[in-house]
Structures are given as C-alpha cells and as structure tokens.
Design an enzyme around this catalytic site. Structure first.
Site, PDB file in Angstrom:
ATOM      1  N   ALA A 148       9.812   1.474  34.724  1.00 52.37           N
ATOM      2  CA  ALA A 148       9.946   1.609  36.179  1.00 52.37           C
ATOM      3  C   ALA A 148       8.809   2.524  36.630  1.00 52.37           C
ATOM      4  CB  ALA A 148      11.298   2.214  36.518  1.00 52.37           C
ATOM      5  N   VAL A 149       7.637   1.935  36.737  1.00 49.48           N
ATOM      6  CA  VAL A 149       6.432   2.721  37.064  1.00 49.48           C
ATOM      7  C   VAL A 149       6.492   3.104  38.542  1.00 49.48           C
ATOM      8  CG1 VAL A 149       3.902   2.710  37.007  1.00 49.48           C
ATOM      9  CG2 VAL A 149       5.185   1.222  35.446  1.00 49.48           C
ATOM     10  N   THR A 179       9.574  10.134  41.172  1.00 48.11           N
ATOM     11  CA  THR A 179       9.901   9.277  40.021  1.00 48.11           C
ATOM     12  C   THR A 179      10.787   8.116  40.462  1.00 48.11           C
ATOM     13  OG1 THR A 179      10.632   9.338  37.709  1.00 48.11           O
ATOM     14  CG2 THR A 179      12.016  10.489  39.279  1.00 48.11           C
ATOM     15  N   ASN A 180      11.136   7.266  39.548  1.00 48.19           N
ATOM     16  CA  ASN A 180      12.092   6.184  39.777  1.00 48.19           C
ATOM     17  C   ASN A 180      13.318   6.449  38.922  1.00 48.19           C
ATOM     18  OD1 ASN A 180      10.717   4.432  41.522  1.00 48.19           O
ATOM     19  ND2 ASN A 180       9.553   3.558  39.835  1.00 48.19           N
ATOM     20  N   ARG A 181      14.454   5.930  39.327  1.00 49.97           N
ATOM     21  CA  ARG A 181      15.634   6.037  38.472  1.00 49.97           C
ATOM     22  C   ARG A 181      15.475   5.078  37.301  1.00 49.97           C
ATOM     23  NH1 ARG A 181      20.257   8.140  41.420  1.00 49.97           N
ATOM     24  NH2 ARG A 181      19.871   7.912  43.629  1.00 49.97           N
TER      25      ARG A 181
END
Ligand code: CTP
Length: 408
Positions: A286-287, A218-220
């Site tokens: 934030a893909v 994932t992204n933050r």
C-alpha cells in the site's frame, strides 16, 4: 520467461527434521544433509543412540549448522529436555534416512523410547522413510508387514534399491542415494508446481512519508497479504525477494530474502534494482501516493502555528515496473477500492498494463486491512471478473498463485 535451471528446479525451502537411525547407510546421511541444505532447506538432525556408532553427530551438526539432538532429556543436571512436540511442529516434513528394520518396527508399533520416536509420534506433517537393511531382513514378513502398515497410515517411502549390501549379499535393501531421496521429497512436497525455481518479487506493507522526524503520512496496511504470498510462493519452490515497508511481521521461511524499506522512494529503488531479474512481480504494498515536498529537519512545534503541508506525488512503482519489464515477465497488481470497485479496477488493469489485478473492496465485511481474511476478485485482460468468497489470507495467497501458475 526463463525456464528454471536444473539446480533451481530442486528448490525445496522446507524445514526438514531428518531422523537418522543406526544402520551402515547412516554414512550417506552426511551427503543427504548437504543435498537438503543445497536445496534451500533448514535441516534439524535427530539421531537415534545407535546411529552414533555409524556417523558422528559432529559431522551432521557441522553440515546442518545446527546441534544434533538425540536425547529426550539433557543429562547435564539442568533439568532441560528436547521438546519433541515443538520439533515436530517446527518441521514441514520428517525424513527418516536410513530407516532401519528396528526403527520401522518401532514406528509401526507406535513405540516412543527415544527422541526420534517421540518426534515421529508427535508429527502431523508428511513423513518420508528411506528403508535400509540387509536382504534377509528386508524380506522378512514382519518387516514387510510393518512397512505395509506404515504405508496404510500415510507414510511415504523411497527405495530401497538393489545392489551390493554391506553383508556382501547382493539384492534389495540398499538405502536410496541422497539425490534420489531429495528428488522423492521434491515430488512429495511440490507435486508439479510451475513456480518451482521461479524468481518472484513481492512488495508488502505500507510506506511512511516523513513530515518531520516524528510524523509521517502512511496507508493502513499490516503487510499480512504480501507475507502470506511470500510464504506460499517459497513453499512452492519459488525464490522470493520480499520488499517490506514498516510492518511488525516476521518471516523465517527458507527461500525468502527480505529487504526492509520505509518510504515509497526506498521501496521504488529496492524494487527497481531487483525487478529485472524476476520472472514475476507482485505489488501488494500500500504505497503512499503522496509525500511532503519538504520534510522538516526538526520536529514541528505546536507554537509554530498550523503547518501547511505541500505534497508531491510519489512514483507509481507498479506502473514503472510494468512498463520497463523484461520480455516475458508477469506483473500482478493489487487495488483497494471503496466505490465502483469493478470499474476502477478494470481501468487500473488497463492503465498499468497488468497480467492480473487482485481487487479488494473495503466495503466487504472481513476484507482489507488487519484482518486475517480477505475477499478478492481477480481481473484479467479479456476475461470476466472472478469473484472469490471470503477466505483466510493464506487461502487467498494460494488462489492467487494458482492463477499465476495457470498464466505461466
Ligand atoms: N502502487 C505502486 N506505487 C504507488 C501506488 C500504488 O506501486 N505509488 C501499486 C500498489 O502496490 C498496488 C497498485 O499500485 O499494486 C494499486 O494501488 P492503488 O493505490 O489502489 O491505486 P493507484 O494506482 O494509486 O490509484 P488510485 O489512487 O486512483 O486508486
């Protein structure tokens, strides 16, 4: 870009506390509730005891889909009470229609002898009154003075209009028609927002790309920026589609339809379905840029040795939406850079053919993930960068939508 329809241009998306006081014009309150609901508002009706003689709470409760409140104390032995402070804080605006001479006098004096008066005294939001009374009462210096006093304190008024009155007299004192009250409310709250009635797609939060049933890439991102934009756009009358990755945020503003997704593929699918009908697309999400080529069907056990993850790129949703957009649609992207922010941002603006790029640099103190503040720079084709100071995410949302309005 399509011009908002007459119907859409009356979108209000506000929480309205509607005070109904005891005058014959209270029969029009039922239509007013309907008009407000049609304009996308949530309506909580608070009646004075005298208003019950003119219109039934059942009618107004049915139309507003909420119980009508009248008493400060719930007299069923339970010790419960209707919290006027909470009600006043819940409301984006108070509308008192009809506002009788008695209610206006109470307001002018700051009296607080029923739930509606307590709500009015507790309110910090705008207040709009629609006076309604007979001609002679309307002309009474005491009444004129009360109203002047209220206007001096910032209370807004609509009407009354002139015409035949319940007494048979003809003159000023008729409550404005419900459509006029909604229109006045609209002018009061919206001013001349160009987003009013526009359809906006906003993506927010991160995506999660499964490695196995319990792990993911994932992204933050908390989604706060996208949610702040959705909220502000709805307040300006936009009809918002919010596509949200996994976030812990809630949204309860009328005018926002939320679609929850998990992965980049789900976000792409939801956005591509919704995008063709939008006037504006804003991708704040934030893909994740990469995902495991094969997600393991069962949990990968430590004993199986070091897992080798083969990654593949996800679809660049923003690039797809931008290149397949219908004529006249505006597309806005976000970028988060850790170095050479302006150079990379400018390249992204051109590569993805955006109308506006909102650039964050994680190097800036107080900006980026998780913070309630953000520091952004706007990049537009053929324009110098516009650097904003550190602001709350709500203020950044307002600034972004101000720029979008300029571009419309
Ligand atoms: N974005 C997208 N789909 C992706 C990746 C990003 O729609 N798969 C969108 C984001 O929502 C954001 C913009 O593209 O509006 C910029 O994302 P960012 O990750 O900063 O840029 P990338 O295009 O991924 O470029 P790079 O990795 O080189 O920074």
């Amino acid at each position: 870009m399509a011009t908002p329809t007459a119907e859409a241009s009356k979108r209000l998306h506000r929480r309205v506390l509607l005070g109904v006081s005891g005058g014959i014009a209270a029969y029009k309150s039922a239509t007013l509730v309907r008009e407000l609901v049609k304009a996308g508002c949530e309506v909580q009706v608070v009646m004075t005891p005298a208003a019950h003689d003119f219109v039934t709470p059942l009618t107004l409760a049915t139309l507003s889909k909420r119980p009508v409140l009248t008493d400060l104390f719930v007299r069923d032995g339970s010790g419960r009470w209707n919290d006027h402070v909470h009600l006043a804080r819940w409301a984006d605006v108070l509308v008192i229609a009809p506002a009788t001479a008695n209610t206006l006098a109470h307001m002018a004096q700051g009296l607080c002898d029923n739930l509606l008066m307590a709500c009015i005294l507790s309110a910090t939001c705008p207040v709009l009154v629609a006076p309604a009374m007979d001609l002679e009462m309307w002309k009474q210096p005491a009444n004129t003075r009360n109203l002047d006093l209220l206007k001096e304190r910032g209370v807004h008024t609509v009407g009354p209009s002139s015409g035949e009155l319940a007494s048979g007299l003809v003159g000023e004192g008729r409550m404005s028609e419900p459509a006029e009250i909604v229109s006045a409310l609209h002018d009061l709250l919206m001013g001349a927002s160009r987003l009013n009635g526009r359809r906006i797609l906003i993506s927010a939060g991160p995506t999660q790309e499964a490695i196995d049933p319990v792990r993911y890439i994932t992204n933050r991102s908390t989604g706060k920026m996208g949610f702040a934009l959705a909220e502000e756009a709805a307040l300006r009358g936009a009809v918002v589609e919010l596509v949200a990755g996994p976030v812990s945020l809630q949204v309860d503003r009328p005018g926002i339809t939320r679609t929850d997704v998990v992965s980049a593929a789900e976000m792409a699918s939801a956005c591509k379905t919704l995008a063709p009908d939008q006037d504006i697309v804003i991708m704040t999400a934030a893909v994740a840029d990469h995902r495991p080529r094969h997600a393991a069907p069962e949990k990968i056990k430590k004993g199986q040795g070091l897992p080798q993850l083969e990654l593949e790129p996800t679809e660049d949703i923003l690039a797809t939406l931008s290149t397949t957009r219908p004529a006249g649609q505006m597309v806005v992207g976000f970028a988060l850079e850790s170095e050479k922010a302006l150079e990379h941002g400018r390249a992204k603006l051109e590569r993805k053919k955006l109308d506006l790029l909102v650039l964050n640099s994680i190097a800036d103190e107080g900006a980026g993930f998780g913070h309630d503040t953000n520091k952004v720079t706007f990049l537009r084709p053929d324009k110098d960068p516009e650097e904003l100071p550190l602001m709350s995410k709500a203020a950044v949302a307002r600034a972004i939508l101000d720029r979008i309005e300029e571009l419309l």
